[in-house]
Design a protein around this motif. Structure first.
Motif, PDB file in Angstrom:
ATOM      1  N   VAL A  91       0.835  -1.208   0.000  1.00 51.21           N
ATOM      2  CA  VAL A  91       0.000   0.000   0.000  1.00 51.21           C
ATOM      3  C   VAL A  91       0.868   1.255   0.000  1.00 51.21           C
ATOM      4  O   VAL A  91       0.619   2.200  -0.768  1.00 51.21           O
ATOM      5  CB  VAL A  91      -0.945  -0.008   1.222  1.00 51.21           C
ATOM      6  N   GLN A  92       1.906   1.281   0.815  1.00 53.13           N
ATOM      7  CA  GLN A  92       2.752   2.468   0.906  1.00 53.13           C
ATOM      8  C   GLN A  92       3.488   2.729  -0.401  1.00 53.13           C
ATOM      9  O   GLN A  92       3.589   3.883  -0.845  1.00 53.13           O
ATOM     10  CB  GLN A  92       3.740   2.306   2.061  1.00 53.13           C
ATOM     11  N   ARG A  93       3.993   1.671  -1.032  1.00 54.77           N
ATOM     12  CA  ARG A  93       4.673   1.848  -2.322  1.00 54.77           C
ATOM     13  C   ARG A  93       3.704   2.371  -3.378  1.00 54.77           C
ATOM     14  O   ARG A  93       4.048   3.251  -4.184  1.00 54.77           O
ATOM     15  CB  ARG A  93       5.286   0.530  -2.793  1.00 54.77           C
ATOM     16  N   ALA A  94       2.498   1.825  -3.370  1.00 56.20           N
ATOM     17  CA  ALA A  94       1.511   2.231  -4.371  1.00 56.20           C
ATOM     18  C   ALA A  94       1.125   3.695  -4.203  1.00 56.20           C
ATOM     19  O   ALA A  94       1.063   4.459  -5.178  1.00 56.20           O
ATOM     20  CB  ALA A  94       0.273   1.341  -4.273  1.00 56.20           C
ATOM     21  N   ILE A  95       0.868   4.112  -2.971  1.00 50.98           N
ATOM     22  CA  ILE A  95       0.465   5.493  -2.720  1.00 50.98           C
ATOM     23  C   ILE A  95       1.605   6.459  -3.028  1.00 50.98           C
ATOM     24  O   ILE A  95       1.386   7.557  -3.553  1.00 50.98           O
ATOM     25  CB  ILE A  95      -0.020   5.647  -1.268  1.00 50.98           C
ATOM     26  N   ALA A  96       2.839   6.051  -2.748  1.00 57.81           N
ATOM     27  CA  ALA A  96       3.991   6.909  -3.031  1.00 57.81           C
ATOM     28  C   ALA A  96       4.132   7.195  -4.520  1.00 57.81           C
ATOM     29  O   ALA A  96       4.673   8.233  -4.918  1.00 57.81           O
ATOM     30  CB  ALA A  96       5.275   6.270  -2.498  1.00 57.81           C
ATOM     31  N   GLY A  97       3.635   6.285  -5.344  1.00 58.40           N
ATOM     32  CA  GLY A  97       3.736   6.465  -6.790  1.00 58.40           C
ATOM     33  C   GLY A  97       2.582   7.217  -7.420  1.00 58.40           C
ATOM     34  O   GLY A  97       2.575   7.440  -8.636  1.00 58.40           O
ATOM     35  N   VAL A  98       1.604   7.636  -6.612  1.00 54.01           N
ATOM     36  CA  VAL A  98       0.440   8.349  -7.148  1.00 54.01           C
ATOM     37  C   VAL A  98       0.816   9.804  -7.451  1.00 54.01           C
ATOM     38  O   VAL A  98       1.438  10.487  -6.639  1.00 54.01           O
ATOM     39  CB  VAL A  98      -0.733   8.302  -6.151  1.00 54.01           C
TER      40      VAL A  98
END
Length: 368
Positions: free
Chosen positions: A49-56
């Motif tokens: 989740v953290q990696r995904a949100i960081a890439g938004v």
């Protein structure tokens, strides 16, 4: 004067509705009232989740078609992407269906929504808020679907939509296959939605494979009950032509970019960890049910969800209030009266939360 004039424009159905306000008494340390999953011991889910949100890209609108998320859901479920409508949890999808399917039947003053009762309260609340007439058929003595009465209601009331939650909330049991088939088969020309919000905890699994046999069948799913409630991501699987029509009333950016990215990432990269968490809850569910049943006067309906439907000795109100004094919050149905007056819905928590609950129930037994 202006206030009075504006009030006259409100739907008359709103007079009987109340906004959702959670019951949050002070001093609660064990919260087992909302069917939320316990925290995951695996870092993989949170890392994904953290990696995904960081890439938004925060300055850009979300993908209005949610293509990556739909593809991730399709790979996990077997659905096709064009058969999926995604939304902010099941609640938004229920509202979208009610918005789109609001044409009354011939000679009917308003569209009808048919559900069993007790069940997920938002079917009725959303139906009223959208101008539909809710019709409710009581579950049988074992809290299963009364197929005979449901079919009679379909024939008499000619609903636009039938909602059946399986596993059901608040009773936790999965609807018997034969009964569910009986109702779906009788609902010709009726959009029949099986809400499988808790299906991940059910040994029997989804009935989505029935869609080939029943083109009027839709399947409602969510990630809220498997540890991702904060994301507010759900989906409806149904006939692609119908999904295309329902999509016309969906707001173009209804699901945030962060929720889309995070849910897709978990489905793609951390699903094995989610399944392991589900297995832990299922094991704890059995242990908790046995511990509660061992307390004199209590009984538990067999559950296929992440919560238990508990019958109390005497009124559930006294047990509920005693638990609150001990810092334990569950959901009580005593205010509904009748056979619901002796029922509690209890979420399966962590081992320490479950132990605290059982100890509090033993102490509460003296006030029943």
């Amino acid at each position: 004067m202006a206030e009075v004039e504006l009030a006259a424009l409100l739907r008359p159905e709103l007079e009987e509705l109340r906004p959702y306000v959670p019951h949050e008494p002070p001093g609660i340390s064990v919260k087992l009232d909302a069917n939320e999953a316990p925290p995951s011991p695996s870092p993989a889910i949170r890392d994904a989740v953290q990696r995904a949100i960081a890439g938004v890209t925060l300055e850009r609108y979300p993908d209005p078609r949610a293509l990556r998320l739909k593809e991730a859901i399709a790979r996990r479920t077997g659905a096709r992407s064009d058969e999926l409508l995604v939304g902010a949890g099941s609640d938004e999808l229920i509202a979208l269906v009610l918005t789109a399917m609001a044409r009354p039947r011939e000679r009917a003053p308003q569209p009808v929504v048919l559900t069993p009762t007790p069940t997920f309260v938002m079917y009725r609340v959303s139906a009223r808020g959208h101008g539909h007439k809710p019709v409710e058929v009581p579950l049988d003595a074992s809290w299963d679907l009364d197929a005979t009465m449901m079919k009679r209601a379909i024939d008499m009331m000619r609903p636009n939509i039938v909602f059946v939650a399986s596993p059901n909330n608040p009773t936790g049991n999965r609807v018997e296959d034969e009964r569910l088939r009986d109702v779906i088969g009788a609902a010709t020309g009726v959009f029949t939605i099986v809400d499988e919000a808790y299906v991940d905890y059910s040994a029997e699994g989804s009935v989505r494979g029935w869609r080939e046999e029943y083109p009027n069948l839709g399947i409602l799913r969510t990630v809220s009950k498997i540890g991702l409630a904060a994301l507010r991501v759900g989906w409806l699987e149904a006939d692609s032509a119908l999904v295309a029509e329902l999509d016309k009333v969906r707001q173009p950016f209804n699901l945030s970019a962060t929720s889309q990215a995070a849910a897709a990432a978990v489905l793609e990269d951390a699903w094995d960890d989610v399944r392991a968490d589900v297995a832990r809850v299922v094991k704890a569910r059995g242990e908790l049910a046995a511990a509660i049943t061992a307390i004199d006067g209590f009984s538990v309906t067999p559950s296929s969800a992440n919560f238990l439907w508990v019958k109390t000795p005497g009124s559930a109100e006294a047990i509920f209030e005693s638990l609150v004094k001990d810092g334990v919050l569950v959901r009580s149905f005593h205010s509904a009266g009748g056979r619901l007056g002796a029922q509690l819905r209890i979420t399966v928590g962590t081992d320490s939360e479950n132990d605290a609950l059982v100890s509090a129930l033993r102490r509460a037994r003296g006030v029943a």
